[in-house]
Scaffold this motif. Structure first.
Motif, PDB file in Angstrom:
ATOM      1  N   ARG A  30       0.828  -1.203   0.000  1.00 32.31           N
ATOM      2  CA  ARG A  30       0.000   0.000   0.000  1.00 32.31           C
ATOM      3  C   ARG A  30       0.865   1.257   0.000  1.00 32.31           C
ATOM      4  NH1 ARG A  30      -4.084  -0.615   4.818  1.00 32.31           N
ATOM      5  NH2 ARG A  30      -5.010   1.292   3.963  1.00 32.31           N
ATOM      6  N   GLN A  31       1.933   1.238   0.789  1.00 32.87           N
ATOM      7  CA  GLN A  31       2.813   2.398   0.835  1.00 32.87           C
ATOM      8  C   GLN A  31       3.479   2.620  -0.521  1.00 32.87           C
ATOM      9  OE1 GLN A  31       5.318   1.415   4.128  1.00 32.87           O
ATOM     10  NE2 GLN A  31       3.736   1.840   5.662  1.00 32.87           N
ATOM     11  N   HIS A  32       3.864   1.535  -1.182  1.00 35.77           N
ATOM     12  CA  HIS A  32       4.450   1.656  -2.521  1.00 35.77           C
ATOM     13  C   HIS A  32       3.430   2.258  -3.485  1.00 35.77           C
ATOM     14  CE1 HIS A  32       6.631   0.728  -6.197  1.00 35.77           C
ATOM     15  NE2 HIS A  32       5.544   0.113  -6.642  1.00 35.77           N
ATOM     16  N   TYR A  33       2.189   1.798  -3.391  1.00 33.01           N
ATOM     17  CA  TYR A  33       1.137   2.329  -4.256  1.00 33.01           C
ATOM     18  C   TYR A  33       0.971   3.825  -4.043  1.00 33.01           C
ATOM     19  CZ  TYR A  33      -3.661   3.640  -5.455  1.00 33.01           C
ATOM     20  OH  TYR A  33      -4.773   4.295  -5.923  1.00 33.01           O
ATOM     21  N   PHE A  34       0.903   4.259  -2.810  1.00 29.80           N
ATOM     22  CA  PHE A  34       0.704   5.674  -2.536  1.00 29.80           C
ATOM     23  C   PHE A  34       1.890   6.500  -3.011  1.00 29.80           C
ATOM     24  CE2 PHE A  34      -2.200   4.083   0.922  1.00 29.80           C
ATOM     25  CZ  PHE A  34      -3.357   4.471   0.276  1.00 29.80           C
ATOM     26  N   ARG A  35       3.102   5.998  -2.808  1.00 28.85           N
ATOM     27  CA  ARG A  35       4.280   6.740  -3.275  1.00 28.85           C
ATOM     28  C   ARG A  35       4.230   6.920  -4.787  1.00 28.85           C
ATOM     29  NH1 ARG A  35       7.079   3.754   0.822  1.00 28.85           N
ATOM     30  NH2 ARG A  35       7.583   2.125  -0.696  1.00 28.85           N
ATOM     31  N   GLU A  36       3.905   5.842  -5.507  1.00 27.21           N
ATOM     32  CA  GLU A  36       3.829   5.936  -6.961  1.00 27.21           C
ATOM     33  C   GLU A  36       2.684   6.843  -7.393  1.00 27.21           C
ATOM     34  OE1 GLU A  36       5.704   4.656  -9.763  1.00 27.21           O
ATOM     35  OE2 GLU A  36       6.990   4.919  -8.006  1.00 27.21           O
ATOM     36  N   LEU A  37       1.549   6.745  -6.722  1.00 25.77           N
ATOM     37  CA  LEU A  37       0.419   7.587  -7.070  1.00 25.77           C
ATOM     38  C   LEU A  37       0.771   9.057  -6.918  1.00 25.77           C
ATOM     39  CD1 LEU A  37      -2.582   7.882  -7.851  1.00 25.77           C
ATOM     40  CD2 LEU A  37      -3.100   7.814  -5.406  1.00 25.77           C
ATOM     41  N   PHE A  38       1.384   9.415  -5.793  1.00 23.84           N
ATOM     42  CA  PHE A  38       1.727  10.813  -5.568  1.00 23.84           C
ATOM     43  C   PHE A  38       2.766  11.287  -6.575  1.00 23.84           C
ATOM     44  CE2 PHE A  38       0.641  10.007  -0.854  1.00 23.84           C
ATOM     45  CZ  PHE A  38      -0.709  10.138  -1.148  1.00 23.84           C
ATOM     46  N   GLU A  60       3.441  14.512 -11.717  1.00 21.98           N
ATOM     47  CA  GLU A  60       3.652  14.621 -13.161  1.00 21.98           C
ATOM     48  C   GLU A  60       2.393  15.137 -13.859  1.00 21.98           C
ATOM     49  OE1 GLU A  60       6.571  14.144 -14.915  1.00 21.98           O
ATOM     50  OE2 GLU A  60       7.343  14.148 -12.860  1.00 21.98           O
ATOM     51  N   LEU A  61       1.225  14.742 -13.367  1.00 20.04           N
ATOM     52  CA  LEU A  61      -0.019  15.247 -13.945  1.00 20.04           C
ATOM     53  C   LEU A  61      -0.134  16.761 -13.793  1.00 20.04           C
ATOM     54  CD1 LEU A  61      -2.590  12.511 -12.840  1.00 20.04           C
ATOM     55  CD2 LEU A  61      -1.939  13.073 -15.197  1.00 20.04           C
ATOM     56  N   VAL A  62       0.370  17.280 -12.687  1.00 22.97           N
ATOM     57  CA  VAL A  62       0.364  18.736 -12.505  1.00 22.97           C
ATOM     58  C   VAL A  62       1.249  19.397 -13.570  1.00 22.97           C
ATOM     59  CG1 VAL A  62       1.000  20.624 -10.959  1.00 22.97           C
ATOM     60  CG2 VAL A  62      -0.190  18.617 -10.054  1.00 22.97           C
ATOM     61  N   LYS A  63       2.395  18.789 -13.844  1.00 24.81           N
ATOM     62  CA  LYS A  63       3.263  19.310 -14.904  1.00 24.81           C
ATOM     63  C   LYS A  63       2.559  19.236 -16.266  1.00 24.81           C
ATOM     64  CE  LYS A  63       7.509  17.772 -12.566  1.00 24.81           C
ATOM     65  NZ  LYS A  63       8.685  16.876 -12.664  1.00 24.81           N
ATOM     66  N   LEU A  64       1.872  18.112 -16.495  1.00 26.46           N
ATOM     67  CA  LEU A  64       1.129  17.970 -17.746  1.00 26.46           C
ATOM     68  C   LEU A  64       0.057  19.044 -17.865  1.00 26.46           C
ATOM     69  CD1 LEU A  64       0.263  16.396 -20.294  1.00 26.46           C
ATOM     70  CD2 LEU A  64      -1.153  14.964 -18.799  1.00 26.46           C
ATOM     71  N   GLN A  65      -0.657  19.282 -16.773  1.00 25.62           N
ATOM     72  CA  GLN A  65      -1.684  20.317 -16.765  1.00 25.62           C
ATOM     73  C   GLN A  65      -1.099  21.683 -17.122  1.00 25.62           C
ATOM     74  OE1 GLN A  65      -4.607  21.442 -13.250  1.00 25.62           O
ATOM     75  NE2 GLN A  65      -2.552  22.196 -12.847  1.00 25.62           N
ATOM     76  N   PRO A 105       3.950  15.062 -25.239  1.00 28.78           N
ATOM     77  CA  PRO A 105       5.346  15.453 -25.035  1.00 28.78           C
ATOM     78  C   PRO A 105       5.471  16.626 -24.063  1.00 28.78           C
ATOM     79  CG  PRO A 105       4.547  16.414 -27.052  1.00 28.78           C
ATOM     80  CD  PRO A 105       3.409  15.581 -26.514  1.00 28.78           C
ATOM     81  N   TYR A 106       4.881  16.488 -22.897  1.00 25.25           N
ATOM     82  CA  TYR A 106       4.855  17.587 -21.937  1.00 25.25           C
ATOM     83  C   TYR A 106       6.228  17.761 -21.278  1.00 25.25           C
ATOM     84  CZ  TYR A 106       4.883  14.375 -17.951  1.00 25.25           C
ATOM     85  OH  TYR A 106       5.243  13.439 -17.015  1.00 25.25           O
ATOM     86  N   HIS A 107       6.437  18.919 -20.727  1.00 23.33           N
ATOM     87  CA  HIS A 107       7.637  19.185 -19.935  1.00 23.33           C
ATOM     88  C   HIS A 107       7.270  20.219 -18.881  1.00 23.33           C
ATOM     89  CE1 HIS A 107       8.058  23.036 -22.070  1.00 23.33           C
ATOM     90  NE2 HIS A 107       7.783  22.358 -23.168  1.00 23.33           N
ATOM     91  N   GLU A 108       8.100  20.359 -17.909  1.00 21.59           N
ATOM     92  CA  GLU A 108       7.799  21.278 -16.821  1.00 21.59           C
ATOM     93  C   GLU A 108       7.845  22.723 -17.318  1.00 21.59           C
ATOM     94  OE1 GLU A 108       8.917  21.948 -12.093  1.00 21.59           O
ATOM     95  OE2 GLU A 108      10.115  20.589 -13.332  1.00 21.59           O
ATOM     96  N   ILE A 109       6.833  23.466 -16.993  1.00 24.51           N
ATOM     97  CA  ILE A 109       6.763  24.878 -17.352  1.00 24.51           C
ATOM     98  C   ILE A 109       7.279  25.697 -16.173  1.00 24.51           C
ATOM     99  CG2 ILE A 109       5.268  26.781 -18.024  1.00 24.51           C
ATOM    100  CD1 ILE A 109       5.534  24.581 -20.132  1.00 24.51           C
ATOM    101  N   GLU A 110       8.272  26.532 -16.444  1.00 26.45           N
ATOM    102  CA  GLU A 110       8.854  27.324 -15.364  1.00 26.45           C
ATOM    103  C   GLU A 110       7.849  28.358 -14.870  1.00 26.45           C
ATOM    104  OE1 GLU A 110      12.778  30.139 -14.479  1.00 26.45           O
ATOM    105  OE2 GLU A 110      12.613  28.974 -16.347  1.00 26.45           O
ATOM    106  N   ARG A 111       7.651  28.375 -13.588  1.00 27.07           N
ATOM    107  CA  ARG A 111       6.720  29.320 -12.978  1.00 27.07           C
ATOM    108  C   ARG A 111       7.492  30.501 -12.396  1.00 27.07           C
ATOM    109  NH1 ARG A 111       1.654  27.396 -11.148  1.00 27.07           N
ATOM    110  NH2 ARG A 111       1.179  25.253 -11.773  1.00 27.07           N
TER     111      ARG A 111
END
Length: 315
Positions: free
Chosen positions: A51-59, A64-69, A269-275
Motif C-alpha cells: 500500500r505504501q508503494h502504491y501511494f508513493r507511486e500515485l503521488f 507529473e499530472l500537474v506538470k502535464l496540466q 510530449p509535456y515538460h515542466e513549465i517554469e513558474r
C-alpha cells in the motif's frame, strides 16, 4: 457454496472495501498502520508495504499530472480522454486520481445523464460536442458517445440500424476531431466476470456505496455475455489509427490506476513549465479600521473543537 468458499468470498469483499476506504485516505495517508473499524482483513508487513508503494507511486504520478496540466494550459493543447468499461470496472476511480490535484478550470470531467426527449431528436453526437475542450483544456468523459455501442445496444434503447449508423459515423467523427487539433485518447477498462460479481457484492455490503447499484447495473450483470459481444464489436470497428483503443487490465484497481496514469502521461510530449517566483504581499492595515463582531447565532456549532480552547479571531 462451501463454508471455505464463503469465508474466502467474505475476505475478498473485505479487501475490496479496504480498497474503497483507501480512496478517502489517499489525501492524508501516513506511513503507519491505519485500521478500518469493523473489518478483519489481513494486515501484514507485506500488505502495508504494498500500500505504501502504491501511494508513493500515485503521488509521484500526480505530480507529473500537474506538470502535464501546466503544459496543456501553456501550449493551448486540447485533449479528450474517454473512459469506457463495464459497470464497476474502476473508471470513476482512475478519473478521481487523475483530477484529484488538478485545476478544474483546466481539467474537467463530463458525465452526461441519459438524453432527454429533445436530445433524442438531435444528431447523436451533438450533446457531446458542447463539452469538447477549448485551447488549454483537458476533458475526461466518464462514459461517452460509445454508450450507443454499449448500454444502449444491450438494453435495446436503440435499434440495430442506429448502431450500424453509429459504427459508420464514429470513425469519421473522431478523425474530424483529430484533424481539428484535438488529441483523442480512448481507454477501455477490462475486468473479469468474477471480479464484477465481487465488486457488486462489495457495494451491497457497503452502506456508503449502495447508491452506486442501480437497476440498470443489476440488469447489466445478468446480460454479461451480451455486453461482451457488444464490446468486441465496438473495439473491432472503432479502433482506428487516429484514435486507437487502449485496454487497461483493471482486476487489480490500484495497478490499473497507476498503469493508466503512467500511460496517459506518455501520450503527450509535456515538460515542466517554469513558474515565476511567488512572493506573498504584506497585508495592508489601517489604524482606523474596526472589525464588526459576528453574532453568535451565525456560527456553525463547534461540535468537534476543544471546549476549553480559545476561539480564534477569524475573518
Amino acid at each position: 457454496m462451501t463454508p471455505e468458499n464463503h469465508l474466502e468470498l467474505m475476505r475478498r469483499i473485505e479487501r475490496d472495501l479496504i480498497d474503497g476506504y483507501d480512496e478517502e485516505l489517499e489525501l492524508e495517508i501516513e506511513d503507519r498502520h491505519l485500521a478500518v473499524p469493523g473489518l478483519s482483513t489481513e494486515d501484514t508487513p507485506e500488505t502495508r508495504s504494498a500500500r505504501q508503494h502504491y501511494f508513493r507511486e500515485l503521488f509521484r504520478l500526480q505530480a507529473e499530472l500537474v506538470k502535464l496540466q501546466d503544459w496543456v494550459a501553456h501550449t493551448g493543447h486540447r485533449v479528450v480522454i474517454l473512459f469506457e468499461g463495464r459497470d464497476a470496472a474502476g473508471k470513476g476511480g482512475v478519473i478521481k486520481r487523475i483530477t484529484q490535484r488538478l485545476n478544474p478550470r483546466v481539467c474537467r470531467v463530463v458525465a452526461l445523464p441519459a438524453p432527454n426527449d429533445r436530445e433524442k431528436t438531435q444528431w447523436y453526437f451533438q450533446r457531446y460536442v458542447a463539452h469538447l475542450p477549448a485551447a488549454g483544456e483537458m476533458v475526461l468523459f466518464d462514459r461517452s458517445w460509445y454508450n450507443r455501442a454499449g448500454v444502449e445496444r444491450v438494453m435495446d434503447f436503440c435499434t440495430e440500424d442506429d448502431v450500424e449508423e453509429f459504427f459508420r459515423s464514429v470513425p469519421e467523427f473522431e478523425r474530424m476531431l483529430v484533424r481539428s487539433g484535438i488529441q483523442l485518447i480512448k481507454y477501455w477498462f477490462s475486468i473479469t466476470d468474477d471480479e464484477q460479481h465481487l465488486r457488486f457484492l462489495g457495494r451491497i455490503h457497503d452502506p456508503l456505496k449502495q447508491w452506486k447499484l442501480s437497476p440498470m447495473d443489476l440488469e447489466s450483470r445478468r446480460r454479461w455475455e451480451d455486453y461482451t459481444k457488444a464490446k468486441e464489436a465496438m473495439l473491432e470497428r472503432t479502433h482506428i489509427p487516429e484514435a486507437p483503443w487502449h485496454v487497461v487490465q483493471a482486476v487489480d484497481k490500484k495497478r490499473a490506476r497507476l498503469n493508466c496514469i503512467a500511460h496517459l502521461l506518455g501520450q503527450m510530449p509535456y515538460h515542466e513549465i517554469e513558474r515565476p517566483a511567488i512572493e506573498l504581499p504584506e497585508r495592508v492595515r489601517h489604524p482606523d479600521y474596526i472589525r464588526q463582531p459576528v453574532p453568535d447565532a451565525m456560527f456553525v456549532p463547534d461540535r468537534y473543537g476543544d471546549e476549553d480552547g480559545p476561539t480564534p479571531d477569524a475573518g
